[in-house]
Write an enzyme that holds these catalytic residues in place. Structure first.
Site, PDB file in Angstrom:
ATOM      1  N   HIS A  10       5.073  -5.705  -7.893  1.00 60.61           N
ATOM      2  CA  HIS A  10       5.287  -5.389  -6.481  1.00 60.61           C
ATOM      3  C   HIS A  10       6.123  -6.484  -5.817  1.00 60.61           C
ATOM      4  O   HIS A  10       5.576  -7.479  -5.322  1.00 60.61           O
ATOM      5  CB  HIS A  10       3.935  -5.276  -5.769  1.00 60.61           C
ATOM      6  CG  HIS A  10       3.030  -4.225  -6.338  1.00 60.61           C
ATOM      7  ND1 HIS A  10       2.341  -4.392  -7.517  1.00 60.61           N
ATOM      8  CD2 HIS A  10       2.708  -2.983  -5.879  1.00 60.61           C
ATOM      9  CE1 HIS A  10       1.627  -3.307  -7.766  1.00 60.61           C
ATOM     10  NE2 HIS A  10       1.838  -2.434  -6.792  1.00 60.61           N
ATOM     11  N   GLU A  13     -23.100  -2.459   4.508  1.00 64.25           N
ATOM     12  CA  GLU A  13     -23.416  -2.814   3.121  1.00 64.25           C
ATOM     13  C   GLU A  13     -22.198  -3.315   2.348  1.00 64.25           C
ATOM     14  O   GLU A  13     -22.288  -4.294   1.600  1.00 64.25           O
ATOM     15  CB  GLU A  13     -24.017  -1.609   2.372  1.00 64.25           C
ATOM     16  CG  GLU A  13     -25.377  -1.152   2.867  1.00 64.25           C
ATOM     17  CD  GLU A  13     -25.281  -0.111   3.963  1.00 64.25           C
ATOM     18  OE1 GLU A  13     -26.319   0.447   4.346  1.00 64.25           O
ATOM     19  OE2 GLU A  13     -24.156   0.146   4.445  1.00 64.25           O
ATOM     20  N   HIS A  32       8.133  -1.340  -2.619  1.00 68.38           N
ATOM     21  CA  HIS A  32       6.727  -1.745  -2.726  1.00 68.38           C
ATOM     22  C   HIS A  32       6.288  -2.057  -4.157  1.00 68.38           C
ATOM     23  O   HIS A  32       5.866  -3.177  -4.446  1.00 68.38           O
ATOM     24  CB  HIS A  32       5.807  -0.661  -2.150  1.00 68.38           C
ATOM     25  CG  HIS A  32       4.357  -0.891  -2.445  1.00 68.38           C
ATOM     26  ND1 HIS A  32       3.597  -1.818  -1.758  1.00 68.38           N
ATOM     27  CD2 HIS A  32       3.531  -0.329  -3.370  1.00 68.38           C
ATOM     28  CE1 HIS A  32       2.369  -1.820  -2.245  1.00 68.38           C
ATOM     29  NE2 HIS A  32       2.298  -0.918  -3.219  1.00 68.38           N
TER      30      HIS A  32
END
Length: 646
Positions: free
Chosen positions: A20, A392, A251
């Protein structure tokens, strides 16, 4: 200097034919100013306690990090390593992988995880500063995150808690390039980032991420921040690429040789692949030397308090476990293992000052908060307990950051069913080899009336499939004490303690100085010297297995009961020990109130696995056990049929 980062990244991705390049090209200017003028670190001692932490949450841009480590003089990353980017056993992996003492602070790649880790680092800094003073601990945590990180739900959970706690030494560098894999981010997102961060209690600074002066001024401003700050860096992905900059094509794939030549021409970089001009490399190395001097200056203060810190950092707990086991033998009682856990925790927390507990809004149900806990609050980090709220996933990621920071031992509680919310971070705990302890209560259909939405069935089996993770399911108070000892003494493997809501009978009634749970499985009882059957069980079902053993004996069928608190530890025992447990009888059964697939390796294809292979039901827990035929009568009858058949 920033072009050196760009071209090392471009060249490494091209050579690997994978990677990338876009993010390192876009954020090179911001990273260069950060490392040159603000980040406190020492390449010659990457583990300096008071270093600033730099977390690359946007882990796909890993070449940015590797380039910075090489250029500033870290021994962990050489030019040869960069040329081996994404190759087998290279430290320059596709996404950053944590290695102690290397400058790679954490494993990232699953987007958003680095943000929660960074919050953990920032809490750890405040916690230790409160204990040892700001002369010793006073550093910042910088986290580089992208649009994708901020789309992930874990970012909301972690950023919200960070704002609530006013973690002023936490700084996010937001790579705001408005590009995702599918194209422009406006395909999926129209958030007002300023309003979003302000609502969390963060300061928000917006800058041009390619303007050195704006970058410098923003970073200078956050040095005296009163709350966490995000610097929204408006950048161009693939900066410098004539045909791919500002596009999703920059990207996640190599630019290609033709495009790279155009980038070299546009940025006036007249050097061969992987070649850094001496004067540029010299400027980068100066930064590393500056960090060495910073630590030497800090060391003069550290030496005055080092013995105190070492004493706290190396706290021993062994005597506690022996004492508490002996005390429990003297006072045998039927209690839930979550309550047994609270009792031993009370003693552990009293002794060890680096244990930070917490729960995702279930302290009273998980029994994770003891009388020796005080909550960590904004502007007051004297406590040792974090109220994570109903977060969580962030809790698990933050605990990873706490464990990575130094010698802090984090544990956090929730219901076992919600391990599903924690799973991505649990997996990373295991991948990094961190001493993170998950206290998961209400561990089976035994929780009763709350029903199948809250009754874990497949969770034990699924968690056991994760490498380097110990699933500890104690059967009584003694085993709970031993399981806590295992979790605390194992520094390279995370642990999950799965504990009951319902009361269980004691299965061990004699004191033993040995930690029998550390073998993973051991013999609890036998009804005769010569046996017909072996009964394996874990947790709350061990007492049921003992009753089955006694009942079978009245019908002249003799058996032994094997408690299996940890399959992972048992599987690591030597062949002789395993054979003594596994091969004494041909007939074998297992009893556990969960899915049964993970027991076949012990009982074989001809054994019977008594368990729950469907979703639970809402009813009093004894009725549910009866409905799933997890009763003394059902198990005895089926076992007799198996033995008679064989």
């Amino acid at each position: 200097m920033s072009n050196a980062v760009r071209f090392l990244s471009i060249d490494a991705v091209e050579k690997a034919n994978s990677g990338h390049p876009g993010m390192p090209m876009g954020m090179a200017d911001v990273a260069t100013v950060l490392f040159k003028d603000f980040l406190r670190f020492n390449p010659y001692n990457p583990s300096w306690l008071n270093r600033d932490r730099f977390v690359l949450s946007a882990g796909h841009g890993s070449m940015l990090l590797y380039s910075l480590l090489y250029l500033t003089g870290y021994k962990s990353v050489s030019l040869k390593d960069i040329k081996n980017f994404r190759q087998l056993n290279s430290i320059c992996a596709g996404h950053p992988e944590y290695h102690p003492n290397t400058g790679i602070e954490t494993t990232t790649g699953p987007l958003g995880q680095g943000i929660s880790n960074a919050v953990g680092f920032a809490i750890a800094e405040e916690f230790l500063k409160n204990k040892f003073g700001k002369e010793i601990f006073n550093h910042k945590t910088y986290v580089l995150a992208g649009d994708g990180c901020l789309m992930e739900g874990v970012s909301h959970e972690a950023l919200s808690l960070a704002g609530h706690l006013k973690l002023k030494n936490l700084v996010m560098l937001f790579d705001n390039n408005s590009i995702s894999i599918d194209g422009p981010t406006n395909l999926a997102v129209s958030d007002d980032y300023k309003k979003r961060f302000n609502s969390y209690g963060w300061d928000y600074i917006k800058i041009d991420g390619h303007n050195e002066k704006q970058i410098f001024n923003a970073l200078k401003k956050v040095q005296n921040a009163k709350k966490p700050t995000v610097i929204s860096c408006i950048t161009t992905i693939g900066f410098g690429s004539p045909n791919k900059s500002g596009k999703s094509s920059a990207h996640g794939s190599p630019l290609g040789l033709d495009e790279i030549n155009l980038v070299r021409k546009k940025l006036k970089w007249n050097h061969k692949p992987f070649e850094i001009p001496d004067e540029v490399l010299k400027d980068w190395k100066k930064i590393g030397y500056k960090g060495k001097k910073n630590e030497e200056k800090w060391n003069k203060k550290y030496k005055k308090i080092k013995s105190k810190i070492d004493k706290v950092f190396n706290s021993k707990l062994k005597k506690i476990f022996k004492r508490e086991k002996n005390k429990s033998i003297q006072n045998l009682e039927s209690i839930a293992t979550r309550k047994s856990s609270e009792k031993i925790l009370n003693e552990i927390v009293k002794e060890n000052k680096l244990i930070i507990g917490g729960s995702a809004d279930l302290a009273g149900s998980n029994n994770t908060k003891t009388k020796n806990h005080k909550p960590i609050k904004k502007n007051n980090f004297k406590g040792n307990y974090i109220h994570y709220g109903v977060r969580e996933h962030a809790m698990a990621g933050i605990m990873n950051g706490l464990a990575l920071h130094s010698n802090i031992i984090p544990y956090g509680g929730t219901f076992l069913i919600f391990s599903d919310y924690c799973k991505p971070s649990i997996r990373l705990s295991a991948l990094m080899g961190l001493r993170v302890i998950y206290v998961m209560t209400h561990d089976s259909i035994g929780l009763g009336e709350d029903g199948p939405t809250h009754q874990p069935v497949e969770q034990l089996s699924g968690l056991r499939s994760i490498p380097n993770l110990n699933i500890l399911r104690p059967a009584d108070t003694i085993e709970t004490i031993e399981c806590w000892q295992i979790a605390l003494e194992n520094k390279t493997t995370p642990s999950i303690l799965t504990l009951t809501r319902q009361k269980v009978d004691p299965i061990r009634k004699k004191y033993s100085s040995d930690n029998k749970c550390s073998f993973g499985a051991y013999e609890v009882m036998r009804s005769a010297k010569d046996l017909d059957c072996t009964i394996f069980a874990s947790g709350s079902e061990v007492s049921l297995a003992i009753k089955v053993c006694h009942k079978l004996a009245t019908e002249k069928i003799y058996s032994k009961v094997i408690s299996v608190p940890c399959q992972e530890l048992f599987d690591k025992q030597n062949n002789k020990y395993r054979k003594n447990i596994l091969e004494e009888t041909e007939n074998k059964i297992s009893i556990e109130a969960g899915t049964t697939d993970c027991w076949t390796k012990y009982i074989g294809n001809n054994g019977i696995a008594f368990g729950v292979n469907n979703f639970g039901k809402s009813a009093p827990y004894k009725d549910i056990f009866k409905d799933f035929k997890l009763t003394l009568e059902d198990i005895v009858n089926s076992t007799k049929k198996m033995i008679n058949k064989n």
